[in-house]
Design a protein around this motif. Structure first.
Motif, PDB file in Angstrom:
ATOM      1  N   LYS A  70       0.981  -1.176   0.108  1.00 46.76           N
ATOM      2  CA  LYS A  70       0.089  -0.038  -0.101  1.00 46.76           C
ATOM      3  C   LYS A  70       0.931   1.284   0.155  1.00 46.76           C
ATOM      4  O   LYS A  70       1.642   1.400   0.672  1.00 46.76           O
ATOM      5  CB  LYS A  70      -0.804   0.092   1.033  1.00 46.76           C
ATOM      6  N   ALA A  71       0.615   2.371  -0.973  1.00 51.54           N
ATOM      7  CA  ALA A  71       1.356   3.142  -1.051  1.00 51.54           C
ATOM      8  C   ALA A  71       0.314   4.635  -0.954  1.00 51.54           C
ATOM      9  O   ALA A  71      -0.905   4.497  -1.309  1.00 51.54           O
ATOM     10  CB  ALA A  71       2.155   3.206  -2.472  1.00 51.54           C
ATOM     11  N   TYR A  72       0.934   5.699  -0.335  1.00 51.17           N
ATOM     12  CA  TYR A  72       0.061   6.887  -0.258  1.00 51.17           C
ATOM     13  C   TYR A  72       0.795   7.976  -1.205  1.00 51.17           C
ATOM     14  O   TYR A  72       1.997   8.197  -1.291  1.00 51.17           O
ATOM     15  CB  TYR A  72       0.043   7.304   0.885  1.00 51.17           C
ATOM     16  N   ASP A  73       0.035   9.091  -1.718  1.00 50.35           N
ATOM     17  CA  ASP A  73       0.837  10.142  -2.144  1.00 50.35           C
ATOM     18  C   ASP A  73       1.353  11.170  -1.257  1.00 50.35           C
ATOM     19  O   ASP A  73       0.925  10.581   0.123  1.00 50.35           O
ATOM     20  CB  ASP A  73      -0.055  10.944  -3.185  1.00 50.35           C
ATOM     21  N   GLN A  74       1.820  12.109  -1.400  1.00 49.99           N
ATOM     22  CA  GLN A  74       2.424  12.986  -0.359  1.00 49.99           C
ATOM     23  C   GLN A  74       1.603  13.714   0.464  1.00 49.99           C
ATOM     24  O   GLN A  74       1.901  14.177   1.774  1.00 49.99           O
ATOM     25  CB  GLN A  74       3.357  14.068  -0.930  1.00 49.99           C
ATOM     26  N   GLN A  77       2.528  16.749  -7.296  1.00 51.55           N
ATOM     27  CA  GLN A  77       2.798  18.069  -6.902  1.00 51.55           C
ATOM     28  C   GLN A  77       1.364  18.508  -6.308  1.00 51.55           C
ATOM     29  O   GLN A  77       0.195  18.121  -6.847  1.00 51.55           O
ATOM     30  CB  GLN A  77       2.891  19.026  -8.177  1.00 51.55           C
ATOM     31  N   LEU A  78       1.400  19.117  -5.193  1.00 50.56           N
ATOM     32  CA  LEU A  78       0.158  19.600  -4.592  1.00 50.56           C
ATOM     33  C   LEU A  78      -0.665  20.660  -5.252  1.00 50.56           C
ATOM     34  O   LEU A  78       0.011  21.715  -5.719  1.00 50.56           O
ATOM     35  CB  LEU A  78       0.432  20.100  -3.227  1.00 50.56           C
ATOM     36  N   VAL A  79      -1.756  20.732  -5.728  1.00 52.50           N
ATOM     37  CA  VAL A  79      -2.287  21.727  -6.293  1.00 52.50           C
ATOM     38  C   VAL A  79      -3.849  22.019  -5.952  1.00 52.50           C
ATOM     39  O   VAL A  79      -4.380  21.247  -5.213  1.00 52.50           O
ATOM     40  CB  VAL A  79      -2.815  21.152  -8.234  1.00 52.50           C
ATOM     41  N   LEU A  80      -4.152  23.138  -6.417  1.00 53.89           N
ATOM     42  CA  LEU A  80      -5.504  23.496  -5.841  1.00 53.89           C
ATOM     43  C   LEU A  80      -6.178  24.236  -7.087  1.00 53.89           C
ATOM     44  O   LEU A  80      -5.743  24.964  -7.692  1.00 53.89           O
ATOM     45  CB  LEU A  80      -5.331  24.683  -4.682  1.00 53.89           C
ATOM     46  N   ARG A  81      -7.447  23.569  -7.371  1.00 52.23           N
ATOM     47  CA  ARG A  81      -8.289  23.813  -8.536  1.00 52.23           C
ATOM     48  C   ARG A  81      -9.684  24.009  -8.304  1.00 52.23           C
ATOM     49  O   ARG A  81     -10.148  23.396  -7.229  1.00 52.23           O
ATOM     50  CB  ARG A  81      -7.961  22.707  -9.408  1.00 52.23           C
ATOM     51  N   GLU A  82     -10.422  24.575  -9.104  1.00 50.99           N
ATOM     52  CA  GLU A  82     -11.891  24.748  -8.936  1.00 50.99           C
ATOM     53  C   GLU A  82     -12.386  23.477  -9.661  1.00 50.99           C
ATOM     54  O   GLU A  82     -11.938  23.082 -10.862  1.00 50.99           O
ATOM     55  CB  GLU A  82     -12.281  25.985  -9.582  1.00 50.99           C
TER      56      GLU A  82
END
Length: 323
Positions: A88-92, A171-176
């Motif tokens: 099992k892996a997770y993203d950051q 990459q951490l992103v913030l989107r509508e």
């Protein structure tokens, strides 16, 4: 479907383990949870090499039909006497489950994310440009991801703007949500295999809202009220009592009342669909659902998304909500 699963030991060794993996499950959530990738490999089936290992912390990259589906890190390895190993892996965003103390003054949701990500050495992408400035937030020994969710909640309540925060292939992103449409219909005769639907006023539905704050200068409590009499007659009185930030002006308070009434004075619809899989769909995506028996033909927001790849078959389960 053409896909590739790679394992990287961070020391220059990369193994292609696509051929020894029997099943893959990828889960994403719109709010408060890291994305995960779970897979089962057969240890001695077409061994990638004599030096092949799988350890916690190794990088996992999964690409399907040129779509970067998942980039993250192994967090658990389970094995037994047989040849199978479950990983099992997770993203950051998993690293945002740590607790810390922060104070934010006159910060947007993007400012909150940027400060936390910088402090915890996480990689960032496009964080957009949320306009609403939060006057003050103080967190004492709280989870980092909960701080970010609080900033996004306040942005939604006070400005009416909804944003999705997630890890986009490293990459951490913030989107509508409007920036993440899915261009195909899911419904009768189109990908859909099963569904379940419910409507409720038992959770997060309110038709009278009272906001309050204590005026330190006058020593009196100020209240602001909005009510929908029509739904009160139909459903009975469903009351929400909530504290205001001290720094808001009258215009902002009225806007917040209008936003809360729009969001809360309605039935909560929950729709779950099972369909043939497409990795372009993830939590935060808008999908057009068309189901004749339910008289539904509209866009829903994906709240939770689970993809499964097994035996050459790719399926997905979507928990959806109206916004």
């Amino acid at each position: 479907m053409k896909h590739q699963l790679l394992l990287d030991n961070k020391q220059g060794q990369v193994w292609d383990i696509t051929g020894i993996v029997t099943d893959i499950t990828h889960k994403t959530s719109r709010i408060g949870k890291p994305a995960s990738l779970e897979f089962t490999l057969i240890r001695r089936k077409h061994n990638p090499g004599a030096s092949f290992t799988y350890e916690n912390g190794y990088v996992v990259r999964y690409v399907s039909d040129d779509i970067g589906v998942f980039y993250g890190y192994i967090f658990s390895v389970d094995s037994g006497k047989d040849e199978t190993v479950s990983i099992k892996a997770y993203d950051q965003t998993r690293y945002l489950t740590a607790n810390q103390t922060y104070q934010f003054l006159n910060a947007t949701a993007a400012d909150v994310i940027r400060r936390i990500a910088t402090d915890f050495q996480l990689k960032m992408g496009d964080l957009g440009k949320p306009e609403y400035v939060i006057p003050r937030m103080l967190f004492d020994n709280k989870k980092l991801i909960d701080m970010i969710c609080e900033a996004l909640d306040r942005t939604l309540i006070y400005s009416g703007k909804n944003y999705i925060f997630y890890d986009d292939f490293g990459q951490l992103v913030l989107r509508e949500p409007e920036q993440m449409p899915y261009g195909f219909v899911i419904g009768d005769g189109s990908l859909l295999t099963d569904y379940s639907h419910s409507r409720s006023i038992d959770d997060e539905t309110y038709n009278k809202i009272k906001l309050y704050r204590d005026n330190k200068e006058t020593g009196k409590r100020e209240t602001y009220v909005a009510q929908n009499s029509s739904s009160v007659r139909q459903w009975g009185l469903l009351f929400l009592y909530q504290k205001l930030d001290d720094d808001l002006n009258e215009g902002q308070i009225n806007e917040m009342l209008n936003t809360l009434m729009t969001l809360r004075n309605r039935e909560t619809q929950k729709l779950k669909v099972d369909a043939l899989g497409d990795f372009r769909v993830r939590a935060g995506t808008y999908v057009n659902i068309q189901i004749e028996d339910l008289q539904i033909n509209q866009y829903f927001l994906v709240d939770e998304c689970t993809h499964k790849v097994e035996g050459g078959m790719h399926t997905m389960s979507l928990d959806l909500k109206v916004v």
